[in-house]
Design an enzyme around this catalytic site. Structure first.
Site, PDB file in Angstrom:
ATOM      1  N   ASN A  89      -9.088  -1.158   4.110  1.00  0.00           N
ATOM      2  CA  ASN A  89      -9.222  -1.432   2.677  1.00  0.00           C
ATOM      3  C   ASN A  89      -8.125  -2.359   2.151  1.00  0.00           C
ATOM      4  O   ASN A  89      -8.146  -2.754   0.984  1.00  0.00           O
ATOM      5  CB  ASN A  89      -9.243  -0.125   1.874  1.00  0.00           C
ATOM      6  CG  ASN A  89      -7.941   0.656   1.973  1.00  0.00           C
ATOM      7  OD1 ASN A  89      -7.307   0.685   3.021  1.00  0.00           O
ATOM      8  ND2 ASN A  89      -7.558   1.303   0.900  1.00  0.00           N
TER       9      ASN A  89
ATOM     10  N   LYS B 212      -8.250  -3.924  -4.576  1.00  0.00           N
ATOM     11  CA  LYS B 212      -6.844  -4.166  -4.240  1.00  0.00           C
ATOM     12  C   LYS B 212      -6.501  -5.648  -4.377  1.00  0.00           C
ATOM     13  O   LYS B 212      -5.430  -6.009  -4.885  1.00  0.00           O
ATOM     14  CB  LYS B 212      -6.544  -3.675  -2.825  1.00  0.00           C
ATOM     15  CG  LYS B 212      -6.425  -2.165  -2.717  1.00  0.00           C
ATOM     16  CD  LYS B 212      -5.785  -1.763  -1.399  1.00  0.00           C
ATOM     17  CE  LYS B 212      -5.335  -0.310  -1.420  1.00  0.00           C
ATOM     18  NZ  LYS B 212      -4.496   0.040  -0.272  1.00  0.00           N
TER      19      LYS B 212
ATOM     20  N   ASP C  96      -0.102   5.012   0.969  1.00  0.00           N
ATOM     21  CA  ASP C  96      -0.319   5.970   2.046  1.00  0.00           C
ATOM     22  C   ASP C  96      -0.101   5.327   3.418  1.00  0.00           C
ATOM     23  O   ASP C  96      -0.674   4.269   3.724  1.00  0.00           O
ATOM     24  CB  ASP C  96      -1.738   6.530   1.980  1.00  0.00           C
ATOM     25  CG  ASP C  96      -1.980   7.347   0.721  1.00  0.00           C
ATOM     26  OD1 ASP C  96      -0.998   7.808   0.132  1.00  0.00           O
ATOM     27  OD2 ASP C  96      -3.150   7.500   0.322  1.00  0.00           O
TER      28      ASP C  96
ATOM     29  N   ASP D 295       0.876  -1.160   0.000  1.00  0.00           N
ATOM     30  CA  ASP D 295       0.000   0.000   0.000  1.00  0.00           C
ATOM     31  C   ASP D 295       0.922   1.221   0.000  1.00  0.00           C
ATOM     32  O   ASP D 295       2.113   1.109   0.339  1.00  0.00           O
ATOM     33  CB  ASP D 295      -0.872  -0.037   1.258  1.00  0.00           C
ATOM     34  CG  ASP D 295      -1.697   1.224   1.430  1.00  0.00           C
ATOM     35  OD1 ASP D 295      -2.284   1.682   0.434  1.00  0.00           O
ATOM     36  OD2 ASP D 295      -1.711   1.753   2.553  1.00  0.00           O
TER      37      ASP D 295
ATOM     38  N   SER E 223      -2.697   0.905  -4.636  1.00  0.00           N
ATOM     39  CA  SER E 223      -3.063   2.018  -3.769  1.00  0.00           C
ATOM     40  C   SER E 223      -4.471   2.524  -4.037  1.00  0.00           C
ATOM     41  O   SER E 223      -4.941   2.536  -5.186  1.00  0.00           O
ATOM     42  CB  SER E 223      -2.064   3.166  -3.973  1.00  0.00           C
ATOM     43  OG  SER E 223      -2.464   4.329  -3.296  1.00  0.00           O
ATOM     44  N   GLY E 224      -5.119   2.961  -2.964  1.00  0.00           N
ATOM     45  CA  GLY E 224      -6.377   3.679  -3.096  1.00  0.00           C
ATOM     46  C   GLY E 224      -6.138   5.144  -3.410  1.00  0.00           C
ATOM     47  O   GLY E 224      -7.089   5.927  -3.464  1.00  0.00           O
TER      48      GLY E 224
END
Length: 412
Positions: A349, A323, A192, A190, A278-279
């Site tokens: 998430n 994801k 962030d 991920d 990544s979101g």
């Protein structure tokens, strides 16, 4: 001559220096013994060397000869005759337990050892895997048949150790021992609060004067209290009207998590495929992907019209299910089974992604993710992931030194 011989265990201790093994084996050669087993460990310059041999004649004479030889170089020796290898009690490690702390106190390690004993697990060997930026110890563990450990429900060992480690202030990772642990070939991070410090959406929102509002929504989404796709659309909406240039500005301001470069560099040396799912937003992450030489990237696309953000996201949102889909897609692309994949993340998430990977690592994560991850790391150093994978700090630094990259940053 006895065809089987007498089994003799020879244990040599003393200051480590060149020639100890040479002197010992010169004495063994003169007695024509067969070598059965050898183990050696050096701790802070002190040597412990254990040798098992089969002596076909005069084991007492062998014992005397070894004692004289070791005394000549000021080493202590202890010999035990008739040591048999009983297959019924031979131990085969089934799990690897990695303990990480800064520091690992005697009380903390004692708690881990007691917990292992409580569930009928025996510590077969211990080695240090790191002294920086955390102390890391790797324990090879096997069940003790006499303690009934084989009857514990699956997951008992990990659940018990996680509980004890949390109270003791250390991190613990529990994995199956064997080839599977060393077969990992792809890792996905991920972005962030994992690969980089902070949240990109909040950095963008700060340009729109809505940082506090967006932070509250982000935190609720990461705790799993809000649907991620819905929360992302709400947060992106506040960016409407911002100039496209803010994306490059935020990208330039990203700060990598300590240890991120070391982690990526080391894993790529080992042939890992490394990337991010990544979101966040592709336009912000692309610079990071190029800088670190990552192999793949999946993220969201912001709509831009006439040089300004519209406050909308284009296409499918990379949310919690997305994801996991991205991880499977990249694994298929490189022909790597999911069992050989590692996923690292911090929020709710990331649950599906970590659950899909062969090893899921929760990094300074929210409780919702910690509960389902294979292991949880609470120290702010991403290179702790390497120690969980069985890669030692010494191996990392030797490789870095060969490329002129060795540097330890002082830790406050």
């Amino acid at each position: 001559m006895d065809p089987t011989g007498t089994s003799v265990l020879i244990t040599v201790t003393g200051p480590d220096r060149p020639g100890v093994s040479s002197v010992l084996f010169a004495a063994l050669i003169r007695h024509g013994v067969d070598l059965v087993d050898v183990e050696q460990v050096v701790i802070r310059g002190r040597l412990t060397l254990g040798v098992v041999v089969n002596a076909h004649h005069d084991p007492e004479g062998l014992q005397e000869a070894v004692e004289q030889a070791m005394a000549s170089i000021s080493m202590q020796v202890h010999t035990t005759l008739e040591v048999r290898d009983d297959p019924a009690v031979r131990r085969h490690p089934t799990h690897v337990v990695v303990v990480l702390g800064r520091p690992i106190t005697a009380r903390a390690f004692g708690s881990i050892a007691a917990a292992l004993a409580d569930v009928g697990a025996n510590i077969d060997s211990i080695r240090r895997v790191a002294d920086y930026p955390v102390t890391g110890l790797e324990l090879m563990v096997s069940p003790d048949p006499g303690r009934g450990s084989e009857h514990h429900p699956p997951g008992t060992l990990r659940a018990r150790l996680v509980e004890v480690a949390r109270a003791a202030g250390v991190d613990v990772a529990v994995e199956r021992a064997g080839l599977g642990r060393r077969s990992k070939r792809l890792i996905v991070f991920d972005v962030d609060s994992t690969l980089v410090q902070g949240e990109v959406i909040e950095m963008l929102a700060a340009r729109a004067g809505a940082e506090d509002e967006v932070r509250a929504v982000t935190e609720a989404a990461m705790r799993g209290e809000l649907d991620f796709a819905e929360s992302l659309q709400r947060r992106v909406a506040v960016l409407a009207g911002l100039p496209e240039s803010v994306l490059a500005e935020v990208a330039a301001d990203l700060e990598l998590t300590p240890g991120a470069r070391t982690t990526i560099r080391t894993l790529k040396r080992l042939g890992y495929r490394c990337g991010v799912v990544s979101g966040g937003f592709t336009r912000v992450i692309t610079r990071l992907v190029d800088e670190l030489g990552l192999d793949f990237c999946a993220a969201n696309e912001l709509e831009i019209v006439d040089g300004k953000l519209t406050g909308r996201v284009l296409g499918e949102i990379v949310d919690r299910p997305g994801k996991a889909v991205a991880l499977r897609r990249f694994a298929d692309t490189y022909g790597i089974p999911l069992e050989q994949c590692v996923a690292v993340g911090d929020g709710a998430n990331d649950i599906d992604m970590l659950s899909s990977a062969g090893l899921g690592v929760a990094f300074n994560a929210k409780p919702a993710l910690r509960e389902v991850a294979d292991t949880a790391l609470s120290h702010p150093y991403l290179d702790a992931v390497l120690f969980v994978l069985g890669i030692t700090r010494d191996e990392v630094e030797r490789a870095d030194a060969a490329e002129g990259l060795l540097r330890r940053v002082p830790i406050p």
